[in-house]
Scaffold this motif. Structure first.
Motif, PDB file in Angstrom:
ATOM      1  N   UNK A 101      -0.235   2.639   7.805  1.00 50.71           N
ATOM      2  CA  UNK A 101      -1.223   2.419   8.867  1.00 50.71           C
ATOM      3  C   UNK A 101      -1.615   0.953   9.003  1.00 50.71           C
ATOM      4  N   UNK A 102      -1.736   0.239   7.876  1.00 52.31           N
ATOM      5  CA  UNK A 102      -2.166  -1.151   7.935  1.00 52.31           C
ATOM      6  C   UNK A 102      -1.177  -2.048   8.650  1.00 52.31           C
ATOM      7  N   UNK A 103       0.119  -1.822   8.423  1.00 46.66           N
ATOM      8  CA  UNK A 103       1.161  -2.637   9.056  1.00 46.66           C
ATOM      9  C   UNK A 103       1.674  -2.017  10.350  1.00 46.66           C
ATOM     10  N   UNK A 104       1.217  -0.813  10.657  1.00 45.90           N
ATOM     11  CA  UNK A 104       1.622  -0.097  11.881  1.00 45.90           C
ATOM     12  C   UNK A 104       3.142   0.035  11.931  1.00 45.90           C
ATOM     13  N   UNK A 105       3.723   0.486  10.828  1.00 42.00           N
ATOM     14  CA  UNK A 105       5.182   0.551  10.736  1.00 42.00           C
ATOM     15  C   UNK A 105       5.618   1.880  10.117  1.00 42.00           C
ATOM     16  N   UNK A 106       6.622   2.493  10.761  1.00 42.52           N
ATOM     17  CA  UNK A 106       7.287   3.666  10.192  1.00 42.52           C
ATOM     18  C   UNK A 106       8.506   3.208   9.396  1.00 42.52           C
ATOM     19  N   UNK A 107       8.884   4.002   8.408  1.00 43.79           N
ATOM     20  CA  UNK A 107      10.056   3.697   7.597  1.00 43.79           C
ATOM     21  C   UNK A 107      11.059   4.840   7.690  1.00 43.79           C
ATOM     22  N   UNK A 159       0.829  -1.203   0.000  1.00 42.11           N
ATOM     23  CA  UNK A 159       0.000   0.000   0.000  1.00 42.11           C
ATOM     24  C   UNK A 159       0.863   1.253   0.000  1.00 42.11           C
ATOM     25  N   UNK A 160       0.316   2.325  -0.551  1.00 40.89           N
ATOM     26  CA  UNK A 160       1.032   3.601  -0.556  1.00 40.89           C
ATOM     27  C   UNK A 160       1.170   4.112   0.876  1.00 40.89           C
ATOM     28  N   UNK A 161       2.336   4.630   1.193  1.00 44.07           N
ATOM     29  CA  UNK A 161       2.590   5.140   2.527  1.00 44.07           C
ATOM     30  C   UNK A 161       2.022   6.541   2.691  1.00 44.07           C
ATOM     31  N   UNK A 162       1.708   6.888   3.921  1.00 41.46           N
ATOM     32  CA  UNK A 162       1.293   8.237   4.269  1.00 41.46           C
ATOM     33  C   UNK A 162       2.397   8.860   5.124  1.00 41.46           C
TER      34      UNK A 162
END
Length: 202
Positions: free
Chosen positions: A64-70, A48-51
């Motif tokens: 948001x779906x994976x609850x992960x920051x990059x 999915x596209x990141x926000x």
């Protein structure tokens, strides 16, 4: 799979334009264009596209779906200063881009699950056929990279080794050089670490 993509793509790209003649094999005449800088646009887990969201410190790419920051952290790497006698160091001639045909220190990226020391010894064996027996920390250096954002290199001195010198994997040649014979090094981070080595080990 994602890790192996990064291992090949996130390379320190301070390219040296001048070719150094007279050492080892001739480099390919093909021109090299580095890949585009890494940007987090899509989640590598779900696609999915990141926000952009705040992680408690600053705004960062977020799924948001994976609850992960990059994050764009420095890429860890390790290299070796392999000594022979009082005045000789081992250098390898690169068989791959960037800087194919130019010289560097034996080394490479740290893989998941290994220490920087283990990475340095593994890369030394893969590139030269030599096994480091006595190894000690020299220092570290970090440089900005247009590809990965930054690279963090941990350098080790190898005082004793065994094996037969034979270039392999991403090295087309490997030779020991006396100080006055050293070839120019392709990467600025290696040049800085070499200056540190000469300052400490003289």
């Amino acid at each position: 799979m994602l890790y192996w993509v990064f291992k090949r793509a996130l390379t320190e790209s301070s390219l040296v334009t001048a070719r150094h003649g007279g050492y080892g094999k001739k480099a390919s005449g093909m021109s090299y264009e580095p890949p585009k800088p890494l940007e987090w646009n899509y989640c590598p887990i779900c696609g999915n596209r990141l926000i952009v969201a705040h992680d408690g410190e600053k705004d960062r790419p977020h799924c948001p779906g994976c609850r992960r920051f990059y994050y764009r952290n420095p890429v860890p790497a390790a290299c070796c200063f392999v000594r022979r006698g009082e005045d000789e160091l081992l250098f390898t001639q690169r068989a791959v881009e960037p800087c194919r045909g130019q010289w560097s220190l034996p080394g490479g990226f740290v893989e998941v699950g290994e220490t920087t020391e283990e990475a340095a010894l593994r890369e030394l064996y893969e590139e030269t056929g030599l096994r480091g027996l006595q190894i000690r920390l020299l220092g570290l250096n970090t440089k900005a990279s247009p590809i990965s954002g930054a690279i963090l290199v941990v350098a080790y001195v190898v005082d004793a080794f065994e094996g037969e010198l034979r270039p392999d994997t991403d090295a087309m040649d490997a030779q020991f050089f006396k100080r006055h014979e050293r070839p120019p090094l392709a990467f600025s981070v290696h040049r800085d670490l070499l200056a540190l080595y000469d300052q400490i080990e003289r």
